[in-house]
Structure formats: C-alpha cells, structure tokens
Design an enzyme around this catalytic site. Structure first.
Site, mmCIF file in Angstrom:
data_model
loop_
_atom_site.group_PDB
_atom_site.id
_atom_site.type_symbol
_atom_site.label_atom_id
_atom_site.label_comp_id
_atom_site.label_asym_id
_atom_site.label_seq_id
_atom_site.Cartn_x
_atom_site.Cartn_y
_atom_site.Cartn_z
ATOM 1 N N LYS A 57 44.290 43.823 42.701
ATOM 2 C CA LYS A 57 44.922 42.750 41.659
ATOM 3 C C LYS A 57 45.398 41.690 42.550
ATOM 4 O O LYS A 57 46.352 41.852 43.403
ATOM 5 C CB LYS A 57 45.715 43.158 40.604
ATOM 6 N N TYR B 53 51.738 46.334 44.781
ATOM 7 C CA TYR B 53 52.076 47.950 44.728
ATOM 8 C C TYR B 53 52.422 48.290 46.309
ATOM 9 O O TYR B 53 52.908 49.106 46.541
ATOM 10 C CB TYR B 53 50.999 48.822 44.256
ATOM 11 N N HIS C 48 46.608 39.950 37.936
ATOM 12 C CA HIS C 48 47.308 40.864 37.347
ATOM 13 C C HIS C 48 48.243 40.449 36.275
ATOM 14 O O HIS C 48 48.321 41.398 35.276
ATOM 15 C CB HIS C 48 48.389 41.050 38.419
ATOM 16 N N ASP D 205 42.884 52.357 41.400
ATOM 17 C CA ASP D 205 43.603 51.287 41.229
ATOM 18 C C ASP D 205 44.638 50.828 41.700
ATOM 19 O O ASP D 205 45.947 51.527 41.516
ATOM 20 C CB ASP D 205 43.859 51.286 39.547
#
Ligand SMILES: NC(=O)C1=CN([C@@H]2O[C@H](COP(=O)(O)OP(=O)(O)OC[C@H]3O[C@@H](n4cnc5c(N)ncnc54)[C@H](OP(=O)(O)O)[C@@H]3O)[C@@H](O)[C@H]2O)C=CC1
Ligand SMILES: O=C[C@H](O)[C@@H](O)[C@@H](O)[C@H](O)C(=O)O
Length: 322
Positions: A86, A56, A119, A51
């Site tokens: 996302k 990120y 997200h 994930d």
C-alpha cells in the site's frame, strides 16, 4: 494442506485469481526476523496471499521470506503468491506514487506486486513517518492526481491490479467518474462488530472486491481492541459449535462473499484460522450475529492522529456509512 478458496479481480492480464483469505503482515512489535519466519511458516501451512504496506515496515522481511520459500522449494514460482502492498499517505501526490511503488518493489525484491492500494484517502506532509501525526502535516488528498498515477503503475506492469483502502462510496464514485482503470479492491475494517453491509452492497454493484481487515478486531495488537474476541454472541456460538471465537468471526466474514486478511505469526493460530472452509454457520447463528450492535473502531483518530482535524473528521464520517 488447506486449499483457500479464490475469486477473481480485474487486472492488466484480464481477470486474475485472488485467494479469499490472506495473511496480514502488520507486525505488532515483532522484528524482521520473526516476520520472515512467520511468513515461511504461513506458506508451509497453505497461505498464498500476503498483505503488507510501506507503513508496516514489513516489506523487506516478507520479500526475504518469499526468496527463502523459493529456495526451500515450498513454492515453485513467485507467481503462486498474491502480494499486496500500500501507498502510504506521505506519498499521495501524483509525482510521488511511482517512486513509492518502486521503493516497495525494491524492499520486497519483486518485479511486480499483485495489488497496490491507496492506504487512506489522506495526504500527510511529512517525509519521515511520525505517529501520532502532527496536526499541521494533515491535508486533503487530490484523488484524481493520485489515481492517475496509480493507473500508470498498472500500465507499467509494476502492479497487476490497483485499488483503495479505507475509502467510502463518496470518494469511490469520484474515482469511477474519471478512471480509465476502476479500483479492483477496497480494503476496510470488517468484522461482526462492524459488518459493512451497505459498503459491501455498494462494492458488489461496482465490481469492487471488498477485503476485510482486522477481522478479529486486531486483538492484542497495539492498534486493536478486545470487543470482537469478547463478544457474548460470538462466544456463545463458538461454545455450542466447538469452534473458537476467531473461527466464528472469520467464517462469518467469509460467508459475506468478501475477501479478508487476518494476522497471526503463531503457527497454531495460523492453522486454526485456516480451518473454516468445511463447515458453515446456521441461519439462526447468522441472524444472531446480524443483531450485534455496530461500532466502528477509530483507527485514524484513535491511533494515528491525536488532535481533532476537519480532514480526519470527514474521513471518519464518510467511513461511518452503514
Ligand atoms: N488497510 C488498513 O488500513 C489496515 C489493514 N490491516 C491489514 O489487515 C491485517 C489483519 O488485521 P489486524 O489489524 O492485524 O488484526 P486481526 O483482526 O487480524 O488480529 C490480529 C491479532 O489477533 C491475534 N490472533 C490471530 N489469530 C488469533 C486466534 N485464532 N486466536 C486469538 N488471537 C488471534 C494475533 O496475534 P498472534 O500473531 O500472536 O496470533 C494479532 O494480535 C493486518 O495485518 C494488515 O495486513 C490492518 C489494519 C488496517
Ligand atoms: O497506527 C496506525 C493506524 O492505526 C492505521 O494507520 C493503521 O491501522 C493502518 O491503517 C494499517 O493498515 O494497519
């Protein structure tokens, strides 16, 4: 090697399997080299579901790890993996969604992802991500506009399934009222301190797989807290069962009939977290856990946005649904 149980979700190819436990690839200070090494280790010990998110900054090292795992023969084909990424909030506008998924695919070095999630139900008017987000950049999302673009991503084969994250029933119902492709997944905070009983029922009724994030309260991460790992009830159960608090928390989530993603870049803790599938919690232990006072963690107001804003307050209020 541990074999992780699976369920299925709807996709462009009919119902497809998704491993119920995934590895979170939200780094908390670790650099790309460490992320890549951690993902390779994770594949070695049995993780198949990863994930990540544009936010990120780990799509690239995850993609490099996949390439390396193929080269080393740890997996025979990319199809053995389930990869989620996302759409970040600065691209939650109809015309920005396709460029965003294409950029993610380039970062990952993949032709498709298995799951693409919105997200947060939020629009941020900033080209470069800056956290905390300045108040003037915050705006409401136009979910119809965004969801239609998400459907396009699936129709084009860029993702097998589409879903949402941090969405409460109110907005999911809105999507369901016009969607050609309903969301397959809703990824939200879930752990024994924020059990999501009602949201879980709502998602089950609508054939949406709930995926729990921060199952350990993001213990030790810069966005996390220690209330799960230091919870007395969980510590007592862990002690009496000869398990760790992390294992009790993960086993509890698993028993709620949902999927979950947990982050560890440490091989021993990765293995420990996988070691939850051949034992179960007793009725008495489940009752004790169900009585833990509930407290949602302030992901949005706590770490992302420092000043009060009506749009953020509404999202937080919607997510306080229990
Ligand atoms: N959709 C969303 O808005 C969000 C999604 N997520 C996703 O969910 C994933 C998981 O959630 P996350 O917030 O990372 O937090 P988790 O609850 O998974 O906790 C991760 C932290 O716990 C530590 N840890 C892991 N296993 C153990 C263990 N057995 N004993 C002690 N400490 C342990 C890790 O450190 P170490 O690596 O050193 O083991 C890390 O610091 C994320 O990585 C991300 O993919 C997360 C937040 C929001
Ligand atoms: O700083 C960022 C915020 O905490 C929040 O945006 C993150 O927790 C994010 O939702 C995630 O997926 O990890």
């Amino acid at each position: 090697m541990v074999s992780i149980p699976e369920t299925t979700i709807s996709s462009s190819d009919g119902r497809r399997p998704i491993p119920l436990m995934g590895l979170g690839v939200a780094a908390s200070g670790e650099n790309g080299v460490a992320v890549k090494a951690a993902v390779i280790e994770a594949i070695k010990v049995g993780y198949r579901h990863f994930d990540t998110a544009t936010l990120y900054g780990t799509e690239k090292p995850l993609g490099e790890a996949i390439e390396e795992a193929l080269r080393l023969g740890l997996i025979k084909s990319r199809a053995e993996l389930f990869i989620t990424t996302k759409l970040w909030c600065n691209s939650t506008e109809g015309h920005l969604v396709l460029p965003a998924i294409n950029q993610s695919l380039r970062n990952l070095g993949l032709e498709y992802v298995d799951l693409y999630l919105v997200h947060w139900p939020l629009k941020l008017n900033q080209a470069e991500v800056k956290i905390p987000v300045p108040k003037e950049c915050i705006a409401a999302i136009n979910i119809k506009d965004v969801w239609e673009a998400m459907e396009k991503c699936q129709e084009l084969g860029l993702t097998k399934s589409i879903g949402v994250s941090n969405f409460a029933p109110r907005l999911i119902e809105e999507i369901l009222s016009f969607a050609k492709i309903p969301p397959a997944v809703n990824q939200v905070e879930m752990n024994p301190l924020w059990q999501q009983k009602k949201l879980n029922e709502f998602c089950k009724k609508n054939d949406i797989l709930l995926t729990g994030y921060s199952p350990l309260g993001a213990f030790g991460a810069k966005w996390g807290h220690n209330r799960v790992m230091e919870c007395d009830v969980l510590q007592d159960i862990a002690k009496s069962r000869g398990k760790t608090v992390a294992q009790i928390s993960l086993r509890w989530i698993y028993e709620q009939g949902v999927s979950f993603v947990v982050k560890s870049f440490n091989t021993e803790r990765m293995k420990q977290n996988l070691d939850i599938f051949d034992w179960s919690l007793t009725e008495e232990e489940l009752t004790k856990i169900s009585q833990i006072p509930q407290r949602k963690h302030a992901y949005l107001t706590g770490t992302m946005v420092s000043e009060p804003h009506d749009v953020i307050a509404q999202i937080d209020a919607d997510l306080a649904f229990q």
